[in-house]
Write a protein that holds these residues in place. Structure first.
Motif, PDB file in Angstrom:
ATOM      1  N   ALA A 139       0.822  -1.212   0.000  1.00 36.34           N
ATOM      2  CA  ALA A 139       0.000   0.000   0.000  1.00 36.34           C
ATOM      3  C   ALA A 139       0.858   1.264   0.000  1.00 36.34           C
ATOM      4  CB  ALA A 139      -0.922  -0.002   1.216  1.00 36.34           C
ATOM      5  N   ALA A 140       2.075   1.180   0.526  1.00 33.56           N
ATOM      6  CA  ALA A 140       2.956   2.357   0.590  1.00 33.56           C
ATOM      7  C   ALA A 140       3.766   2.560  -0.687  1.00 33.56           C
ATOM      8  CB  ALA A 140       3.903   2.222   1.781  1.00 33.56           C
ATOM      9  N   LEU A 141       3.732   1.595  -1.589  1.00 32.91           N
ATOM     10  CA  LEU A 141       4.511   1.704  -2.819  1.00 32.91           C
ATOM     11  C   LEU A 141       3.820   2.606  -3.838  1.00 32.91           C
ATOM     12  CD1 LEU A 141       5.537  -2.039  -3.274  1.00 32.91           C
ATOM     13  CD2 LEU A 141       7.070  -0.135  -2.740  1.00 32.91           C
ATOM     14  N   SER A 142       4.593   3.032  -4.814  1.00 33.01           N
ATOM     15  CA  SER A 142       4.019   3.815  -5.909  1.00 33.01           C
ATOM     16  C   SER A 142       3.091   2.923  -6.725  1.00 33.01           C
ATOM     17  CB  SER A 142       5.125   4.372  -6.797  1.00 33.01           C
ATOM     18  OG  SER A 142       5.779   3.304  -7.477  1.00 33.01           O
ATOM     19  N   GLU A 143       2.256   3.536  -7.525  1.00 32.29           N
ATOM     20  CA  GLU A 143       1.287   2.791  -8.338  1.00 32.29           C
ATOM     21  C   GLU A 143       1.985   1.801  -9.266  1.00 32.29           C
ATOM     22  OE1 GLU A 143      -2.193   1.355  -9.529  1.00 32.29           O
ATOM     23  OE2 GLU A 143      -2.024   2.917  -8.008  1.00 32.29           O
TER      24      GLU A 143
END
Length: 196
Positions: free
Chosen positions: A87-91
Motif C-alpha cells: 500500500a505504501a509503494l508507488s502505483e
C-alpha cells in the motif's frame, strides 16, 4: 520593504512532509546485511526483523498492537505486513508486486522447515545437520528479502544504504552465529567420519 523583527518567532512548518513520514514507516536494511544475519542466526533473525517492522508501524495504526507478539506469531502477520508495504509503494510498483505470494512462500517454507526438523530423527536422510534441512531452513530468506526490498523502496531507500553496515549491536549475533555454524560443521564432519 519588510524589516527583520528580532522578536518574531521563527517560522517553521509544523506539519511533517509525507516523504519524512514515509521514510520512517518501515524498517530499512540492506539485503546483504539481512542475508548475513539471517544465515548466521539460522533464520532467527526473522523474529527481530518482524519486531522492527511492527514497532515502526505501531504509531501509524489506530488499534493497539504488540510488535513482540506479531514477531513470535510471524506466520499470522507476515501477510498483513506485506499488504502494508504494498500500500505504501508507488502505483507502478504496486502493479508489479502483490506481496501476497512472497508472504505465502515465507509461511510455507517456514512451516515445511519446522515440520521436517521435527521428523529429522525419524528420517535417516534428514539428520539434524543435513544439507537439505539446513537449506530448507534458510529458504524463507528469499521471499523475506523480496518483502524487505519493497519495504526499502517504500521508505525511500531502495538499497537500504542507511542500514547497510554491521554495527556493534550486530557483533554479538555475528559471534554467536559463527560459533553455532562451527558446531554445525563439526557435527556434519562427525557424521561423515562415522559413515566412512
Amino acid at each position: 520593504m519588510e524589516m527583520d523583527n528580532p522578536y518574531r518567532a521563527p517560522e517553521a512548518s509544523l506539519v511533517e512532509s509525507s516523504e519524512a513520514t514515509r521514510a520512517r514507516s518501515f524498517f530499512v536494511t540492506s539485503l546483504g546485511k539481512m542475508a548475513v544475519l539471517y544465515v548466521l542466526t539460522l533464520g532467527l533473525y526473522n523474529l527481530y526483523w518482524m519486531y522492527r517492522h511492527w514497532s515502526i508501524q505501531q504509531p501509524q495504526m489506530q488499534e493497539k498492537i504488540y510488535p513482540a507478539m506479531r514477531s513470535i506469531f510471524f506466520i499470522f502477520f507476515i501477510h498483513s505486513l506485506a499488504r502494508r508495504v504494498r500500500a505504501a509503494l508507488s502505483e507502478t510498483s504496486r502493479r508489479a508486486w502483490s506481496g501476497g505470494e512472497d508472504a505465502t512462500w515465507a509461511v510455507v517454507l517456514l512451516i515445511a522447515s519446522n515440520v521436517l526438523d521435527r521428523f529429522s530423527s525419524h528420517i535417516p536422510v534428514l539428520s539434524q545437520y543435513s544439507l537439505p534441512l539446513l537449506l530448507l531452513g534458510l529458504a524463507p530468506l528469499i521471499p523475506l528479502a523480496n518483502i524487505q526490498r519493497r519495504a526499502n523502496e517504500a521508505a525511500g531507500d531502495p538499497l537500504g544504504e542507511s542500514n547497510a553496515k554491521m554495527t556493534r549491536y550486530n557483533v554479538p549475533f555475528l559471534i554467536a552465529g559463527g560459533l553455532l555454524w562451527c558446531l554445525i560443521l563439526i557435527g556434519i564432519a562427525g557424521e561423515f567420519a562415522g559413515v566412512a
